[in-house]
Design a protein around this motif. Structure first.
Motif, PDB file in Angstrom:
ATOM      1  N   LEU A   1       4.411   8.229   0.984  1.00 53.53           N
ATOM      2  CA  LEU A   1       2.962   8.351   0.833  1.00 53.53           C
ATOM      3  C   LEU A   1       2.243   7.033   1.087  1.00 53.53           C
ATOM      4  N   ILE A   2       1.137   7.141   1.819  1.00 51.89           N
ATOM      5  CA  ILE A   2       0.230   6.013   2.031  1.00 51.89           C
ATOM      6  C   ILE A   2      -1.162   6.581   2.257  1.00 51.89           C
ATOM      7  N   ASP A   3      -2.165   5.900   1.770  1.00 52.54           N
ATOM      8  CA  ASP A   3      -3.551   6.312   1.975  1.00 52.54           C
ATOM      9  C   ASP A   3      -3.872   6.221   3.469  1.00 52.54           C
ATOM     10  N   PRO A   4      -4.447   7.280   4.066  1.00 50.02           N
ATOM     11  CA  PRO A   4      -4.799   7.226   5.498  1.00 50.02           C
ATOM     12  C   PRO A   4      -5.691   6.040   5.847  1.00 50.02           C
ATOM     13  N   ALA A   5      -6.556   5.642   4.928  1.00 50.38           N
ATOM     14  CA  ALA A   5      -7.415   4.490   5.200  1.00 50.38           C
ATOM     15  C   ALA A   5      -6.588   3.215   5.321  1.00 50.38           C
ATOM     16  N   ALA A   6      -5.537   3.102   4.517  1.00 54.26           N
ATOM     17  CA  ALA A   6      -4.661   1.933   4.609  1.00 54.26           C
ATOM     18  C   ALA A   6      -3.891   1.939   5.918  1.00 54.26           C
ATOM     19  N   LEU A   7      -3.507   3.125   6.362  1.00 52.44           N
ATOM     20  CA  LEU A   7      -2.799   3.241   7.638  1.00 52.44           C
ATOM     21  C   LEU A   7      -3.678   2.751   8.782  1.00 52.44           C
ATOM     22  N   ALA A   8      -4.937   3.191   8.796  1.00 46.04           N
ATOM     23  CA  ALA A   8      -5.859   2.749   9.839  1.00 46.04           C
ATOM     24  C   ALA A   8      -6.127   1.252   9.739  1.00 46.04           C
ATOM     25  N   ALA A   9      -6.285   0.767   8.506  1.00 40.80           N
ATOM     26  CA  ALA A   9      -6.558  -0.655   8.320  1.00 40.80           C
ATOM     27  C   ALA A   9      -5.386  -1.511   8.784  1.00 40.80           C
ATOM     28  N   PHE A  10      -4.170  -1.006   8.608  1.00 40.71           N
ATOM     29  CA  PHE A  10      -2.992  -1.740   9.071  1.00 40.71           C
ATOM     30  C   PHE A  10      -3.054  -1.961  10.581  1.00 40.71           C
TER      31      PHE A  10
ATOM     32  N   ARG B   1      -7.814  -2.710  20.674  1.00 40.20           N
ATOM     33  CA  ARG B   1      -7.835  -1.279  20.352  1.00 40.20           C
ATOM     34  C   ARG B   1      -6.483  -0.645  20.634  1.00 40.20           C
ATOM     35  N   THR B   2      -5.859  -1.045  21.749  1.00 41.55           N
ATOM     36  CA  THR B   2      -4.552  -0.486  22.105  1.00 41.55           C
ATOM     37  C   THR B   2      -3.505  -0.857  21.066  1.00 41.55           C
ATOM     38  N   VAL B   3      -3.476  -2.129  20.679  1.00 42.43           N
ATOM     39  CA  VAL B   3      -2.499  -2.575  19.689  1.00 42.43           C
ATOM     40  C   VAL B   3      -2.752  -1.892  18.352  1.00 42.43           C
ATOM     41  N   ALA B   4      -4.002  -1.738  17.967  1.00 41.37           N
ATOM     42  CA  ALA B   4      -4.325  -1.087  16.697  1.00 41.37           C
ATOM     43  C   ALA B   4      -3.805   0.345  16.675  1.00 41.37           C
ATOM     44  N   VAL B   5      -3.998   1.066  17.767  1.00 40.17           N
ATOM     45  CA  VAL B   5      -3.528   2.450  17.843  1.00 40.17           C
ATOM     46  C   VAL B   5      -2.004   2.505  17.796  1.00 40.17           C
ATOM     47  N   LEU B   6      -1.344   1.633  18.553  1.00 42.67           N
ATOM     48  CA  LEU B   6       0.124   1.625  18.568  1.00 42.67           C
ATOM     49  C   LEU B   6       0.687   1.311  17.185  1.00 42.67           C
ATOM     50  N   ALA B   7       0.126   0.317  16.505  1.00 46.39           N
ATOM     51  CA  ALA B   7       0.627  -0.066  15.187  1.00 46.39           C
ATOM     52  C   ALA B   7       0.400   1.049  14.179  1.00 46.39           C
ATOM     53  N   ARG B   8      -0.774   1.645  14.204  1.00 48.25           N
ATOM     54  CA  ARG B   8      -1.056   2.746  13.267  1.00 48.25           C
ATOM     55  C   ARG B   8      -0.124   3.923  13.508  1.00 48.25           C
ATOM     56  N   ARG B   9       0.065   4.300  14.772  1.00 50.47           N
ATOM     57  CA  ARG B   9       0.940   5.429  15.083  1.00 50.47           C
ATOM     58  C   ARG B   9       2.406   5.119  14.732  1.00 50.47           C
ATOM     59  N   ALA B  10       2.817   3.884  14.994  1.00 47.82           N
ATOM     60  CA  ALA B  10       4.213   3.518  14.706  1.00 47.82           C
ATOM     61  C   ALA B  10       4.508   3.624  13.218  1.00 47.82           C
ATOM     62  N   LEU B  11       3.602   3.103  12.389  1.00 43.10           N
ATOM     63  CA  LEU B  11       3.822   3.177  10.946  1.00 43.10           C
ATOM     64  C   LEU B  11       3.740   4.622  10.470  1.00 43.10           C
ATOM     65  N   GLY B  12       2.797   5.384  11.003  1.00 46.24           N
ATOM     66  CA  GLY B  12       2.673   6.782  10.605  1.00 46.24           C
ATOM     67  C   GLY B  12       3.939   7.566  10.905  1.00 46.24           C
ATOM     68  N   ARG B  13       4.528   7.327  12.080  1.00 41.21           N
ATOM     69  CA  ARG B  13       5.765   8.032  12.446  1.00 41.21           C
ATOM     70  C   ARG B  13       6.940   7.575  11.584  1.00 41.21           C
ATOM     71  N   ALA B  14       6.986   6.294  11.281  1.00 36.85           N
ATOM     72  CA  ALA B  14       8.095   5.793  10.467  1.00 36.85           C
ATOM     73  C   ALA B  14       8.058   6.363   9.053  1.00 36.85           C
ATOM     74  N   LEU B  15       6.873   6.633   8.544  1.00 42.89           N
ATOM     75  CA  LEU B  15       6.746   7.127   7.174  1.00 42.89           C
ATOM     76  C   LEU B  15       6.941   8.625   7.045  1.00 42.89           C
ATOM     77  N   LYS B  16       7.017   9.339   8.163  1.00 44.98           N
ATOM     78  CA  LYS B  16       7.177  10.795   8.087  1.00 44.98           C
ATOM     79  C   LYS B  16       8.561  11.163   7.612  1.00 44.98           C
TER      80      LYS B  16
ATOM     81  N   CYS C   1       0.813  -1.219   0.000  1.00 45.18           N
ATOM     82  CA  CYS C   1       0.000   0.000   0.000  1.00 45.18           C
ATOM     83  C   CYS C   1       0.845   1.267   0.000  1.00 45.18           C
ATOM     84  N   ILE C   2       2.138   1.121   0.236  1.00 46.10           N
ATOM     85  CA  ILE C   2       3.030   2.271   0.341  1.00 46.10           C
ATOM     86  C   ILE C   2       3.584   2.621  -1.031  1.00 46.10           C
ATOM     87  N   ASP C   3       3.547   3.910  -1.353  1.00 44.24           N
ATOM     88  CA  ASP C   3       4.174   4.379  -2.591  1.00 44.24           C
ATOM     89  C   ASP C   3       5.623   4.713  -2.252  1.00 44.24           C
TER      90      ASP C   3
END
Length: 298
Positions: A246-255, A283-298, A233-235
């Motif tokens: 770049l990644i679609d925000p929906a894909a980030l949440a789905a991850f 829910r906790t793991v989902a939030v951690l995984a989404r935030r971790a990937l989001g920070r790594a892609l910045k 999903c990552i460009d």
């Protein structure tokens, strides 16, 4: 030696080199190597461990440092403390491991607790363990007559465990020179045992994502299907206005949901109890995984 009435008249050996330590293990069946002793003394005091002898590793200076190795690898001594891993020079090399070491406990624990101790004890909430799993680190095990290399994940899962007479000496970590993140949730402020943790590293050369979830199971879990899916999903070639991958925000949440579903099984019935506890953990793991990937892609 006596500690809380649990260690009395035990043999204590203090080797000055790896060779001496390995020899001591060979001639003293049942001896337990000890460095920081943060986990060992807890086990002794709780009556879970009655070591016949202790082999103190504090005098083996070579195990308390780290070095580069040809081929883009960092070789970390098993006696490397959490406090040492938190220093800027190390943090610049392996930032996720430095972040994990920084949150491993209060200063008195981080000053003596070691990387090798985390691996050998293999406590489910060990903060460095998901990072080592995500980085696909390997361990060097020495014994009389030779050494062998084992993936750290194989040690933790028991697929290829530490054998009698073996001493964990080094941990080899491939240097990806790419973003990596460690996040954990404790349920309270300040250093505390993780309720859940996530380590995430990017591998741009292979266009891959590696993720490991800690504290939710006896060993760190790699959600391989979620890794492979989100990598697609990552460009990898495009960059945003601020240089972010770049990644679609929906894909980030789905991850995040994909990782949580893979690592935290469905609980029992709805309402208070196992079912609701599992839902909160997911829910906790989902939030951690989404935030971790989001920070790594910045």
């Amino acid at each position: 030696m006596e500690h809380g009435g649990n260690l009395v008249n035990r043999t204590i050996m203090l080797p000055a080199s790896v060779d001496e330590a390995v020899e001591a293990l060979a001639v003293t069946p049942g001896a337990v190597p000890v460095a920081g002793a943060t986990d060992l003394m807890e086990a002794v005091n709780a009556g879970r461990l009655r070591p016949a002898a202790l082999i103190g590793l504090g005098r083996i200076t070579e195990l308390r440092g780290w070095r580069y190795e040809d081929g883009g690898t960092a070789v970390l001594g098993a006696g490397l403390t959490h406090a040492r891993m938190d220093r800027p020079d190390f943090a610049a090399l392996i930032p996720a491991l430095a972040d994990a070491a920084r949150t491993a406990g209060p200063p008195q624990v981080r000053n003596v607790g070691t990387l090798g101790g985390n691996i050998a004890t293999a406590a489910p909430a060990g903060d460095t363990l998901p990072v080592l799993a995500a980085l696909e680190a390997t361990a060097t095990l020495a014994r009389a007559g030779g050494v062998r290399e084992v993936p750290v994940s194989h040690l933790l899962t028991g697929l290829d465990p530490l054998r009698p007479g073996e001493l964990l000496t080094w941990v080899r970590v491939p240097l990806l020179h790419a973003p990596q993140v460690f996040l954990k949730s404790t349920g309270r402020s300040g250093p505390a045992r993780a309720a859940a943790s996530v380590a995430l590293v990017l591998d741009p050369a292979r266009r891959g994502v590696r993720c490991a979830v800690g504290a939710v199971a006896p060993v760190p879990l790699r959600p391989l299907e979620a890794e492979n899916w989100v990598a697609g999903c990552i460009d990898w070639d495009a960059r945003g206005a601020e240089g972010a991958v770049l990644i679609d925000p929906a894909a980030l949440a789905a991850f995040g949901e994909y990782v949580a579903g893979a690592c935290v099984p469905e609980g029992g019935a709805h309402g208070e109890g196992a079912g609701s506890a599992a839902a909160r953990l997911r829910r906790t793991v989902a939030v951690l995984a989404r935030r971790a990937l989001g920070r790594a892609l910045k």
